[in-house]
Design a protein around this motif. Structure first.
Motif, PDB file in Angstrom:
ATOM      1  N   GLU A 215      32.480  37.189  50.142  1.00  0.00           N
ATOM      2  CA  GLU A 215      33.183  38.470  50.189  1.00  0.00           C
ATOM      3  C   GLU A 215      33.573  38.841  51.615  1.00  0.00           C
ATOM      4  O   GLU A 215      34.709  39.264  51.878  1.00  0.00           O
ATOM      5  CB  GLU A 215      32.273  39.551  49.597  1.00  0.00           C
ATOM      6  N   ALA A 216      32.649  38.655  52.548  1.00  0.00           N
ATOM      7  CA  ALA A 216      32.923  38.998  53.944  1.00  0.00           C
ATOM      8  C   ALA A 216      33.946  38.044  54.566  1.00  0.00           C
ATOM      9  O   ALA A 216      34.840  38.475  55.309  1.00  0.00           O
ATOM     10  CB  ALA A 216      31.622  38.965  54.743  1.00  0.00           C
ATOM     11  N   TYR A 217      33.824  36.762  54.249  1.00  0.00           N
ATOM     12  CA  TYR A 217      34.755  35.777  54.826  1.00  0.00           C
ATOM     13  C   TYR A 217      36.179  35.999  54.336  1.00  0.00           C
ATOM     14  O   TYR A 217      37.140  35.875  55.118  1.00  0.00           O
ATOM     15  CB  TYR A 217      34.291  34.365  54.473  1.00  0.00           C
ATOM     16  N   LEU A 218      36.335  36.319  53.066  1.00  0.00           N
ATOM     17  CA  LEU A 218      37.680  36.516  52.519  1.00  0.00           C
ATOM     18  C   LEU A 218      38.369  37.747  53.105  1.00  0.00           C
ATOM     19  O   LEU A 218      39.599  37.862  53.053  1.00  0.00           O
ATOM     20  CB  LEU A 218      37.628  36.618  50.994  1.00  0.00           C
ATOM     21  N   LYS A 219      37.593  38.659  53.662  1.00  0.00           N
ATOM     22  CA  LYS A 219      38.202  39.788  54.378  1.00  0.00           C
ATOM     23  C   LYS A 219      38.731  39.340  55.736  1.00  0.00           C
ATOM     24  O   LYS A 219      39.714  39.879  56.238  1.00  0.00           O
ATOM     25  CB  LYS A 219      37.167  40.906  54.572  1.00  0.00           C
ATOM     26  N   VAL A 220      38.065  38.335  56.306  1.00  0.00           N
ATOM     27  CA  VAL A 220      38.487  37.792  57.602  1.00  0.00           C
ATOM     28  C   VAL A 220      39.624  36.800  57.421  1.00  0.00           C
ATOM     29  O   VAL A 220      40.598  36.788  58.186  1.00  0.00           O
ATOM     30  CB  VAL A 220      37.289  37.107  58.298  1.00  0.00           C
ATOM     31  N   ASN A 221      39.508  35.955  56.401  1.00  0.00           N
ATOM     32  CA  ASN A 221      40.531  34.932  56.131  1.00  0.00           C
ATOM     33  C   ASN A 221      41.127  35.174  54.744  1.00  0.00           C
ATOM     34  O   ASN A 221      40.622  34.667  53.740  1.00  0.00           O
ATOM     35  CB  ASN A 221      39.908  33.532  56.214  1.00  0.00           C
ATOM     36  N   THR A 222      42.180  35.918  54.706  1.00  0.00           N
ATOM     37  CA  THR A 222      42.813  36.264  53.428  1.00  0.00           C
ATOM     38  C   THR A 222      43.592  35.100  52.832  1.00  0.00           C
ATOM     39  O   THR A 222      44.070  35.188  51.690  1.00  0.00           O
ATOM     40  CB  THR A 222      43.755  37.465  53.619  1.00  0.00           C
TER      41      THR A 222
END
Length: 305
Positions: A215-222
């Motif tokens: 969840e956190a990574y997908l906010k950084v790498n959309t």
């Protein structure tokens, strides 16, 4: 006049009886509140009853680590590992089922990832030590294991970028915030945020924190897409070896044959909490007692020395 006196006397008697009943009710309520406030266990708990041993399925990394750390797994004369878990054990296939099973049976015992522990069950001390992060770090709580991810030597750019995020300050902060022990000497994430899809499979113990990392990574790498398939550690390793997933999750050390084909990376350390029902008065067990319970040497709670 006589009738009036009679009615008056009856009224006084009725009031006195009502006051007495009310007083008794208040006293009983007060006792109930005192018992509840004191945190005492259910008085109906009968220690003569059989222990309901609850374990995880074959292939579970939590089971593998638990039986190894507590000496339930032993080697025969030829060096083969033998799991001596009693055949009477109730087998659950996930952390959540383990917790609900123990929460619903006051004579049950089980074990779960420390990061998944909540107030639906009670974690007992093991050899005098509570299952806490500090006690795991200083070595006083010894029932602990690594959280591993495993990949082939060559991975896609987006897979490597996500692994870099997990091992970064940002990723390890998520690990710590979710009740696991983070890595030391980590650096801020400085990835390239590439496009692509990552498939992750394996341990149900690691899945909860992996969901948070995703969840956190997908906010950084959309530009990335991540799919998590929850099963068990052995399935995760097999899937990584067979190329079914990009990253396998194992809540245990990798086996020798797995190490020959995969690269393992520790992403956190996790304690294994030994849990009982909240009605159980037992607050502490020794390693030997846990072993005796899980190998079937001890059958009832009052047999524990």
């Amino acid at each position: 006049m006589k009738m009036k006196k009679f009615l008056a006397v009856m009224a006084v008697v009725s009031m006195t009886a009502a006051m007495a009943a009310g007083c008794g009710s208040s006293e009983e309520e007060g006792k109930a509140e005192t018992t509840e406030a004191s945190g005492e266990t259910d008085a109906s708990f009968d220690s003569a009853n059989d222990i309901s041993v609850t374990s995880r399925e074959d292939g579970s990394g939590t089971r593998g680590a638990f039986i190894e750390l507590l000496g339930i797994e032993e080697k025969d004369d030829e060096g083969n590992k033998i799991d001596n878990t009693t055949e009477e054990a109730n087998i659950t296939n996930s952390t959540s089922v383990m917790m609900s099973t123990v929460a619903g049976n006051e004579y049950a015992i089980g074990y779960i990832s420390l990061g998944s522990l909540d107030d639906s069950v009670k974690a007992v001390k093991v050899d005098g030590a509570e299952a806490t992060e500090d006690n795991i770090k200083d070595g006083s709580y010894k029932v602990a294991r690594p959280f591993n991810i495993a990949t082939k030597e060559d991975v896609s750019e987006v897979t490597q970028d996500f692994i870099d995020y997990i091992l970064s300050e940002e990723g390890q902060e998520i690990v710590s915030d979710n009740g696991y022990i983070s890595l030391d000497d980590v650096k801020p994430y400085a990835g390239s945020k590439p496009e692509g899809k990552i498939v992750i499979a394996g341990s149900s113990s690691i899945s909860p924190v992996m969901e948070k990392l995703k969840e956190a990574y997908l906010k950084v790498n959309t530009s990335a897409e991540i799919e998590i398939q929850t099963s068990d550690s052995t399935t995760g390793m097999t899937s990584a070896i067979d190329g079914i997933c990009d990253i396998g999750m194992a809540s245990r050390e990798l086996k020798d044959e797995e190490k020959e084909q995969l690269k393992a990376t520790v992403i956190a350390t996790d304690g294994i909490a030994v849990i009982v029902n909240k009605a159980n008065p037992m607050d502490e067990l020794t390693s030997d007692q846990i072993k005796e319970i899980y190998t079937g040497e001890v059958l009832a709670w009052d047999e524990l020395n």
